[in-house]
Enzyme design. Sequence first.
Site, PDB file in Angstrom:
ATOM      1  N   LEU A   7       0.786  -1.089   0.054  1.00 12.38           N
ATOM      2  CA  LEU A   7      -0.002   0.083  -0.202  1.00 12.38           C
ATOM      3  C   LEU A   7       0.795   1.147  -0.057  1.00 12.38           C
ATOM      4  CD1 LEU A   7      -2.645  -1.229   2.541  1.00 12.38           C
ATOM      5  CD2 LEU A   7      -2.981  -0.851   0.236  1.00 12.38           C
ATOM      6  N   PRO A   8       0.281   2.451  -0.317  1.00 17.94           N
ATOM      7  CA  PRO A   8       1.162   3.519  -0.291  1.00 17.94           C
ATOM      8  C   PRO A   8       1.773   4.131   0.895  1.00 17.94           C
ATOM      9  CG  PRO A   8      -1.121   3.789  -1.579  1.00 17.94           C
ATOM     10  CD  PRO A   8      -1.077   2.650  -0.718  1.00 17.94           C
ATOM     11  N   THR A  36       6.419   0.716   2.156  1.00 16.49           N
ATOM     12  CA  THR A  36       7.358   1.684   2.775  1.00 16.49           C
ATOM     13  C   THR A  36       6.512   2.414   3.934  1.00 16.49           C
ATOM     14  OG1 THR A  36       8.739   1.364   0.939  1.00 16.49           O
ATOM     15  CG2 THR A  36       9.381   3.065   2.662  1.00 16.49           C
ATOM     16  N   LYS A  92      15.054   0.803   4.811  1.00 13.11           N
ATOM     17  CA  LYS A  92      14.234   1.121   3.609  1.00 13.11           C
ATOM     18  C   LYS A  92      14.515   2.660   3.589  1.00 13.11           C
ATOM     19  CE  LYS A  92      11.827   1.344  -0.172  1.00 13.11           C
ATOM     20  NZ  LYS A  92      12.475   1.154  -1.223  1.00 13.11           N
ATOM     21  N   LYS A 137       7.368  11.143   0.483  1.00 13.38           N
ATOM     22  CA  LYS A 137       6.640  10.387   1.796  1.00 13.38           C
ATOM     23  C   LYS A 137       7.939   9.862   2.418  1.00 13.38           C
ATOM     24  CE  LYS A 137       5.865   6.264   1.128  1.00 13.38           C
ATOM     25  NZ  LYS A 137       5.703   4.888   1.022  1.00 13.38           N
TER      26      LYS A 137
HETATM   27  P1  NAD Z   1       0.975   2.773  -6.046  1.00 13.33           P
HETATM   28  O1  NAD Z   1       0.291   3.905  -5.942  1.00 13.33           O
HETATM   29  O2  NAD Z   1       1.182   2.516  -7.637  1.00 13.33           O
HETATM   30  O3  NAD Z   1      -0.054   1.553  -5.723  1.00 13.33           O
HETATM   31  C1  NAD Z   1      -0.777   1.577  -4.382  1.00 13.33           C
HETATM   32  C2  NAD Z   1      -2.034   0.770  -4.850  1.00 13.33           C
HETATM   33  O4  NAD Z   1      -2.768   0.645  -3.544  1.00 13.33           O
HETATM   34  C3  NAD Z   1      -2.748   1.521  -5.582  1.00 13.33           C
HETATM   35  O5  NAD Z   1      -3.042   0.589  -6.730  1.00 13.33           O
HETATM   36  C4  NAD Z   1      -4.102   1.898  -4.679  1.00 13.33           C
HETATM   37  O6  NAD Z   1      -5.382   1.872  -5.430  1.00 13.33           O
HETATM   38  C5  NAD Z   1      -4.045   0.658  -3.827  1.00 13.33           C
HETATM   39  N1  NAD Z   1      -4.866   1.033  -2.691  1.00 13.33           N
HETATM   40  C6  NAD Z   1      -4.750   2.350  -1.755  1.00 13.33           C
HETATM   41  N2  NAD Z   1      -5.601   2.233  -0.684  1.00 13.33           N
HETATM   42  C7  NAD Z   1      -6.054   0.953  -0.837  1.00 13.33           C
HETATM   43  C8  NAD Z   1      -6.871   0.151   0.126  1.00 13.33           C
HETATM   44  N3  NAD Z   1      -7.395   0.838   1.329  1.00 13.33           N
HETATM   45  N4  NAD Z   1      -7.046  -1.150  -0.355  1.00 13.33           N
HETATM   46  C9  NAD Z   1      -6.753  -1.574  -1.179  1.00 13.33           C
HETATM   47  N5  NAD Z   1      -5.919  -0.993  -2.229  1.00 13.33           N
HETATM   48  C10 NAD Z   1      -5.620   0.221  -1.739  1.00 13.33           C
HETATM   49  O7  NAD Z   1       2.107   2.465  -5.095  1.00 13.33           O
HETATM   50  P2  NAD Z   1       3.689   1.478  -5.794  1.00 13.33           P
HETATM   51  O8  NAD Z   1       4.329   2.354  -6.605  1.00 13.33           O
HETATM   52  O9  NAD Z   1       3.102   0.179  -6.009  1.00 13.33           O
HETATM   53  O10 NAD Z   1       4.137   1.603  -4.191  1.00 13.33           O
HETATM   54  C11 NAD Z   1       3.548   0.840  -3.160  1.00 13.33           C
HETATM   55  C12 NAD Z   1       4.596   0.952  -2.055  1.00 13.33           C
HETATM   56  O11 NAD Z   1       5.746   0.332  -2.379  1.00 13.33           O
HETATM   57  C13 NAD Z   1       4.814   2.437  -1.486  1.00 13.33           C
HETATM   58  O12 NAD Z   1       4.792   2.390   0.019  1.00 13.33           O
HETATM   59  C14 NAD Z   1       6.046   2.793  -1.916  1.00 13.33           C
HETATM   60  O13 NAD Z   1       6.572   3.579  -1.347  1.00 13.33           O
HETATM   61  C15 NAD Z   1       6.866   1.584  -2.049  1.00 13.33           C
HETATM   62  N6  NAD Z   1       7.883   1.161  -3.283  1.00 13.33           N
HETATM   63  C16 NAD Z   1       7.677   1.614  -4.238  1.00 13.33           C
HETATM   64  C17 NAD Z   1       8.385   1.502  -5.219  1.00 13.33           C
HETATM   65  C18 NAD Z   1       8.398   2.034  -6.802  1.00 13.33           C
HETATM   66  O14 NAD Z   1       9.302   1.948  -7.646  1.00 13.33           O
HETATM   67  N7  NAD Z   1       7.194   2.154  -7.010  1.00 13.33           N
HETATM   68  C19 NAD Z   1       9.687   0.748  -5.092  1.00 13.33           C
HETATM   69  C20 NAD Z   1       9.877   0.490  -3.704  1.00 13.33           C
HETATM   70  C21 NAD Z   1       9.007   0.648  -2.712  1.00 13.33           C
END
Ligand code: NAD
Length: 300
Positions: free
Chosen positions: A68-69, A99, A174, A249
């Site tokens: 999740l975000p 994260t 992280k 964030k």
């Molecule tokens: P993203 O915004 O693409 O995905 C998050 C998903 O969670 C979205 O599809 C959203 O609809 C869903 N969501 C939000 N609230 C929800 C709920 N209550 N129930 C169900 N689904 C819900 O984000 P991301 O890029 O996939 O990143 C996710 C996590 O991973 C974050 O914490 C980010 O910091 C971490 N991260 C991201 C990356 C990257 O390169 N994108 C790399 C490492 C870590």
Amino acid sequence: MGDVMKVAFIGLGNMGLPMAINLVRAGEQVYGYDLSPAALRELALAGGIPCDSARQAVDGAEAVISMLPASRHVHSLYCHPDGVLNFVARGSILIDCSTISPATSRQASKIAEECGLDMIDAPVSGGTQSAQAGTLTFMIGSTIEQLARAQPLLEKMGKRVVHAGSSGAGQTAKLCNNMLLGILMLANSEAIQLGIANGLDPKTLCDITNNSSGANCALKTNNPCPGVDPMAASSRDYTGGFAVDLMLKDLGLAIETSLQSGTSAALGSLARNLFALHSAAGNGERDFGSVFDLYGRRLA
Ligand code: NAD
């Protein structure tokens, strides 16, 4: 755990969807939930089972994975009195890959423990390309026994699983990593724009730098200059990568952690402020490599 596991996957975004798809490919039964109907359709196309709620997804699951975000989303999923923990079968393992703040991770893990469930923090490094390729690095905050339970599943989504310490330690590792990544992305942008402004071809410059003392992972796998690396988000108009607001964030969490420990994060604070300005200018959803534009204007 049987041969085929029933896995609930909550949060099918840029990272969660390819991770869930890798579990499907590895033969697991993946029940997914996301607020986005498009993400659920993608999961179904790949052979996963879309659900109407997190509660439905966790019903009967042997493992629950969340991606999740931010802290508040993880808090409301696991820490709310009416949250999913009431519906997860005893003996299941909970793996949060988002994260978030180490304090929220510890709180969720403690509440899970009170419900008789193991919960570990397992944030990832590697970005969307690694999520797709199944080559993520997982940083784990847990006991050794909890890690042993989660490891077979994590290995289906990543190539390295590192035990950082007890609950919350995966998040701390992280945040240190991402503070460094944010600083490097700004530094890479600054250097490439300096080269371009002085007549260098960015591809040639990056080829030289990637093989010189300035080489770094952010330059190799997340090149911020459009056209240098066709696989990087910068070459698809900064879409489908790691969003500016997610980096903002993480830098905020790093600064918070530095304040709590009384340490200095001088460059991290500067990076947070620059990403905050970039986000405020309307770039929050773009890949974080788009900070490249911050340096694009010739000031003199
Ligand atoms: P993203 O915004 O693409 O995905 C998050 C998903 O969670 C979205 O599809 C959203 O609809 C869903 N969501 C939000 N609230 C929800 C709920 N209550 N129930 C169900 N689904 C819900 O984000 P991301 O890029 O996939 O990143 C996710 C996590 O991973 C974050 O914490 C980010 O910091 C971490 N991260 C991201 C990356 C990257 O390169 N994108 C790399 C490492 C870590």
